[in-house]
Motif scaffolding. Sequence first.
Motif, PDB file in Angstrom:
ATOM      1  N   GLY A 239      10.469  25.142  -3.359  1.00  0.00           N
ATOM      2  CA  GLY A 239       9.079  25.553  -3.588  1.00  0.00           C
ATOM      3  C   GLY A 239       8.072  24.416  -3.603  1.00  0.00           C
ATOM      4  N   GLN A 240       8.398  23.295  -2.984  1.00  0.00           N
ATOM      5  CA  GLN A 240       7.457  22.158  -2.973  1.00  0.00           C
ATOM      6  C   GLN A 240       6.341  22.459  -1.959  1.00  0.00           C
ATOM      7  OE1 GLN A 240       9.239  18.197  -3.841  1.00  0.00           O
ATOM      8  NE2 GLN A 240      11.124  19.091  -3.097  1.00  0.00           N
ATOM      9  N   GLN A 241       5.230  22.953  -2.496  1.00  0.00           N
ATOM     10  CA  GLN A 241       4.175  23.519  -1.647  1.00  0.00           C
ATOM     11  C   GLN A 241       3.487  22.503  -0.750  1.00  0.00           C
ATOM     12  OE1 GLN A 241       3.755  26.641  -1.007  1.00  0.00           O
ATOM     13  NE2 GLN A 241       5.394  27.058  -2.466  1.00  0.00           N
TER      14      GLN A 241
ATOM     15  N   CYS B 199       5.351  11.793   2.117  1.00  0.00           N
ATOM     16  CA  CYS B 199       6.261  11.878   0.957  1.00  0.00           C
ATOM     17  C   CYS B 199       7.657  12.298   1.413  1.00  0.00           C
ATOM     18  CB  CYS B 199       5.739  12.889  -0.058  1.00  0.00           C
ATOM     19  SG  CYS B 199       6.772  12.948  -1.554  1.00  0.00           S
ATOM     20  N   PRO B 200       8.689  11.508   1.050  1.00  0.00           N
ATOM     21  CA  PRO B 200      10.066  11.914   1.368  1.00  0.00           C
ATOM     22  C   PRO B 200      10.500  13.065   0.461  1.00  0.00           C
ATOM     23  CG  PRO B 200       9.980   9.610   0.585  1.00  0.00           C
ATOM     24  CD  PRO B 200       8.655  10.228   0.299  1.00  0.00           C
ATOM     25  N   VAL B 201      11.412  13.868   0.950  1.00  0.00           N
ATOM     26  CA  VAL B 201      11.930  15.007   0.176  1.00  0.00           C
ATOM     27  C   VAL B 201      13.449  15.077   0.314  1.00  0.00           C
ATOM     28  CG1 VAL B 201      11.992  17.536   0.021  1.00  0.00           C
ATOM     29  CG2 VAL B 201       9.806  16.367   0.344  1.00  0.00           C
ATOM     30  N   GLY B 202      14.116  15.011  -0.828  1.00  0.00           N
ATOM     31  CA  GLY B 202      15.575  15.133  -0.821  1.00  0.00           C
ATOM     32  C   GLY B 202      16.048  16.351  -1.601  1.00  0.00           C
ATOM     33  N   ALA B 203      15.097  17.078  -2.212  1.00  0.00           N
ATOM     34  CA  ALA B 203      15.465  18.252  -3.022  1.00  0.00           C
ATOM     35  C   ALA B 203      15.238  19.520  -2.203  1.00  0.00           C
ATOM     36  CB  ALA B 203      14.614  18.285  -4.290  1.00  0.00           C
ATOM     37  N   PHE B 204      16.309  20.201  -1.858  1.00  0.00           N
ATOM     38  CA  PHE B 204      16.176  21.412  -1.042  1.00  0.00           C
ATOM     39  C   PHE B 204      17.444  22.246  -1.152  1.00  0.00           C
ATOM     40  CE2 PHE B 204      17.958  18.033   1.495  1.00  0.00           C
ATOM     41  CZ  PHE B 204      18.964  18.628   2.229  1.00  0.00           C
TER      42      PHE B 204
ATOM     43  N   GLY C  12       0.810  -1.239   0.000  1.00  0.00           N
ATOM     44  CA  GLY C  12       0.000   0.000   0.000  1.00  0.00           C
ATOM     45  C   GLY C  12       0.831   1.271   0.000  1.00  0.00           C
ATOM     46  N   ARG C  13       2.081   1.182   0.440  1.00  0.00           N
ATOM     47  CA  ARG C  13       2.902   2.412   0.557  1.00  0.00           C
ATOM     48  C   ARG C  13       3.080   3.106  -0.787  1.00  0.00           C
ATOM     49  NH1 ARG C  13       6.932   4.771  -1.178  1.00  0.00           N
ATOM     50  NH2 ARG C  13       7.304   3.013  -2.574  1.00  0.00           N
ATOM     51  N   ARG C  14       2.844   4.407  -0.788  1.00  0.00           N
ATOM     52  CA  ARG C  14       3.039   5.241  -1.970  1.00  0.00           C
ATOM     53  C   ARG C  14       3.405   6.624  -1.498  1.00  0.00           C
ATOM     54  NH1 ARG C  14       2.984   1.661  -5.169  1.00  0.00           N
ATOM     55  NH2 ARG C  14       5.121   2.329  -5.088  1.00  0.00           N
ATOM     56  N   SER C  15       4.217   7.358  -2.253  1.00  0.00           N
ATOM     57  CA  SER C  15       4.474   8.754  -1.896  1.00  0.00           C
ATOM     58  C   SER C  15       3.259   9.578  -2.315  1.00  0.00           C
ATOM     59  CB  SER C  15       5.714   9.266  -2.620  1.00  0.00           C
ATOM     60  OG  SER C  15       6.843   8.521  -2.214  1.00  0.00           O
ATOM     61  N   VAL C  16       2.726  10.320  -1.369  1.00  0.00           N
ATOM     62  CA  VAL C  16       1.504  11.106  -1.609  1.00  0.00           C
ATOM     63  C   VAL C  16       1.810  12.555  -1.270  1.00  0.00           C
ATOM     64  CG1 VAL C  16      -0.886  11.461  -0.876  1.00  0.00           C
ATOM     65  CG2 VAL C  16       0.008   9.138  -1.097  1.00  0.00           C
ATOM     66  N   ARG C  17       1.437  13.448  -2.187  1.00  0.00           N
ATOM     67  CA  ARG C  17       1.779  14.874  -1.988  1.00  0.00           C
ATOM     68  C   ARG C  17       0.544  15.738  -1.806  1.00  0.00           C
ATOM     69  NH1 ARG C  17       4.479  12.047  -5.472  1.00  0.00           N
ATOM     70  NH2 ARG C  17       6.758  11.910  -5.327  1.00  0.00           N
ATOM     71  N   ASN C  18      -0.586  15.097  -1.618  1.00  0.00           N
ATOM     72  CA  ASN C  18      -1.848  15.813  -1.565  1.00  0.00           C
ATOM     73  C   ASN C  18      -2.509  15.537  -0.204  1.00  0.00           C
ATOM     74  OD1 ASN C  18      -3.977  17.239  -2.424  1.00  0.00           O
ATOM     75  ND2 ASN C  18      -4.647  15.801  -4.019  1.00  0.00           N
TER      76      ASN C  18
ATOM     77  N   ILE D 269      19.647  16.745   5.929  1.00  0.00           N
ATOM     78  CA  ILE D 269      19.917  15.897   4.751  1.00  0.00           C
ATOM     79  C   ILE D 269      18.667  15.287   4.130  1.00  0.00           C
ATOM     80  CG2 ILE D 269      22.322  15.350   5.357  1.00  0.00           C
ATOM     81  CD1 ILE D 269      21.284  12.602   6.337  1.00  0.00           C
ATOM     82  N   TYR D 270      17.548  15.262   4.883  1.00  0.00           N
ATOM     83  CA  TYR D 270      16.381  14.505   4.367  1.00  0.00           C
ATOM     84  C   TYR D 270      15.144  14.950   5.128  1.00  0.00           C
ATOM     85  CZ  TYR D 270      14.642  10.103   2.155  1.00  0.00           C
ATOM     86  OH  TYR D 270      14.028   9.170   1.377  1.00  0.00           O
ATOM     87  N   PHE D 271      14.003  14.888   4.444  1.00  0.00           N
ATOM     88  CA  PHE D 271      12.742  15.354   5.039  1.00  0.00           C
ATOM     89  C   PHE D 271      11.642  14.330   4.734  1.00  0.00           C
ATOM     90  CE2 PHE D 271      15.380  18.876   3.934  1.00  0.00           C
ATOM     91  CZ  PHE D 271      15.226  19.800   4.961  1.00  0.00           C
TER      92      PHE D 271
HETATM   93  C1  LIG Z   1      15.931  10.037  -1.440  1.00  0.00           C
HETATM   94  C2  LIG Z   1      14.572  10.441  -1.950  1.00  0.00           C
HETATM   95  C3  LIG Z   1      14.328  11.772  -2.236  1.00  0.00           C
HETATM   96  C4  LIG Z   1      13.068  12.163  -2.704  1.00  0.00           C
HETATM   97  N1  LIG Z   1      12.822  13.491  -2.907  1.00  0.00           N
HETATM   98  C5  LIG Z   1      11.603  13.890  -3.299  1.00  0.00           C
HETATM   99  C6  LIG Z   1      11.315  15.281  -3.450  1.00  0.00           C
HETATM  100  O1  LIG Z   1      12.149  16.150  -3.198  1.00  0.00           O
HETATM  101  N2  LIG Z   1      10.055  15.618  -3.835  1.00  0.00           N
HETATM  102  C7  LIG Z   1       9.086  14.694  -4.093  1.00  0.00           C
HETATM  103  O2  LIG Z   1       7.975  15.092  -4.434  1.00  0.00           O
HETATM  104  N3  LIG Z   1       9.329  13.363  -3.952  1.00  0.00           N
HETATM  105  C8  LIG Z   1      10.549  12.939  -3.566  1.00  0.00           C
HETATM  106  N4  LIG Z   1      10.803  11.606  -3.373  1.00  0.00           N
HETATM  107  C9  LIG Z   1       9.752  10.606  -3.635  1.00  0.00           C
HETATM  108  C10 LIG Z   1       9.989   9.883  -4.973  1.00  0.00           C
HETATM  109  O3  LIG Z   1       9.665  10.752  -6.048  1.00  0.00           O
HETATM  110  C11 LIG Z   1       9.125   8.622  -5.017  1.00  0.00           C
HETATM  111  O4  LIG Z   1       9.547   7.750  -3.991  1.00  0.00           O
HETATM  112  C12 LIG Z   1       9.219   7.916  -6.370  1.00  0.00           C
HETATM  113  O5  LIG Z   1       8.614   8.677  -7.391  1.00  0.00           O
HETATM  114  C13 LIG Z   1       8.577   6.539  -6.349  1.00  0.00           C
HETATM  115  O6  LIG Z   1       7.203   6.641  -5.983  1.00  0.00           O
HETATM  116  P1  LIG Z   1       6.608   5.898  -4.702  1.00  0.00           P
HETATM  117  O7  LIG Z   1       7.348   6.381  -3.490  1.00  0.00           O
HETATM  118  O8  LIG Z   1       5.141   6.288  -4.658  1.00  0.00           O
HETATM  119  O9  LIG Z   1       6.795   4.433  -4.888  1.00  0.00           O
HETATM  120  C14 LIG Z   1      12.052  11.197  -2.913  1.00  0.00           C
HETATM  121  C15 LIG Z   1      12.312   9.845  -2.618  1.00  0.00           C
HETATM  122  C16 LIG Z   1      13.545   9.485  -2.132  1.00  0.00           C
HETATM  123  C17 LIG Z   1      13.788   8.025  -1.784  1.00  0.00           C
END
Ligand SMILES: Cc1cc2nc3c(=O)[nH]c(=O)nc-3n(C[C@H](O)[C@H](O)[C@H](O)COP(=O)(O)O)c2cc1C
Length: 245
Positions: free
Chosen positions: A156-158, A211-216, A64-70, A235-237
């Motif tokens: 600017g990732q809102q 949602c993880p964030v590595g861009a900053f 079920g895990r997915r990155s969700v930004r909403n 280093i990570y959010f």
């Molecule tokens: C190290 C790392 C950095 C990431 N940085 C960002 C980010 O800055 N912004 C973002 O929207 N998603 C970020 N993500 C999420 C990835 O985009 C996402 O994990 C990938 O598209 C796969 O989708 P899923 O997590 O739903 O399986 C990051 C994920 C990882 C592991």
Amino acid sequence: MPDLKKTLGAKYLEQTKFDRETLSSRPGPKIAPAPLYKVYQDAQRVDLPKPVLAESDLGVLLQGRRSVRNFRREPISLEQLSSLLWAGQGLSAQAMGHELRTSPSAGALYPIETYLNVNRVAGLKPGLYHLNVQDFILELLEEGDLGPYLARAALGQQFMARAAVTLCWSAVLRRNMAKYGHRGLRYVFLDAGHICQNVVLAAEALGLAQCPVGAFFDEDANTLFRLDGQEESLIYFLSVGVKRN
Ligand SMILES: Cc1cc2nc3c(=O)[nH]c(=O)nc-3n(C[C@H](O)[C@H](O)[C@H](O)COP(=O)(O)O)c2cc1C
């Protein structure tokens, strides 16, 4: 951009490889260690409730895990926050003089600190906090609606301004590099990955979106949390919030 072999990353990996011939004769690093726990002595302390992670099926969580930004603009509970923090860095055992945590760490040195930007957590003032791992409490660093600043620092990732909370992980390089030298940097990022994945799975178990964030922009993010970017750097959010259905 240079050829892959000439990149800083490739050179770093090459120069930090262990090999049989030189491993035992290598000089140790001349880096003084740093304390294992960071504490903001003068900060207001905020108690955390007991973490509660109900029994869950790991296969279901992984599927079920997915990155969700909403996220919904709704608060998460303090109990949910406490459970996320415990999943990442909670003390869970004692062995051979070490206090061990829920996430593994190279040499049990735990170079990662957890900070938080709280936008919407029931019972917490919005603002910046630090997790005091040993006492399992929060330390309030700055009150205010700082989500927009964090989002701006993160290119600017809102969604980070809409999240209920963002966990912000920094590296205290000295903790790790005093023992492992240059190679220690490898372990710092591996440690952060373990912590983040624990929290991601805990969020999934709690029905929360993340949602993880590595861009900053490093300097902006460090400045927000008053970190010098050398001894300690973000280093990570991980932004977490209530799911939209
Ligand atoms: C190290 C790392 C950095 C990431 N940085 C960002 C980010 O800055 N912004 C973002 O929207 N998603 C970020 N993500 C999420 C990835 O985009 C996402 O994990 C990938 O598209 C796969 O989708 P899923 O997590 O739903 O399986 C990051 C994920 C990882 C592991």
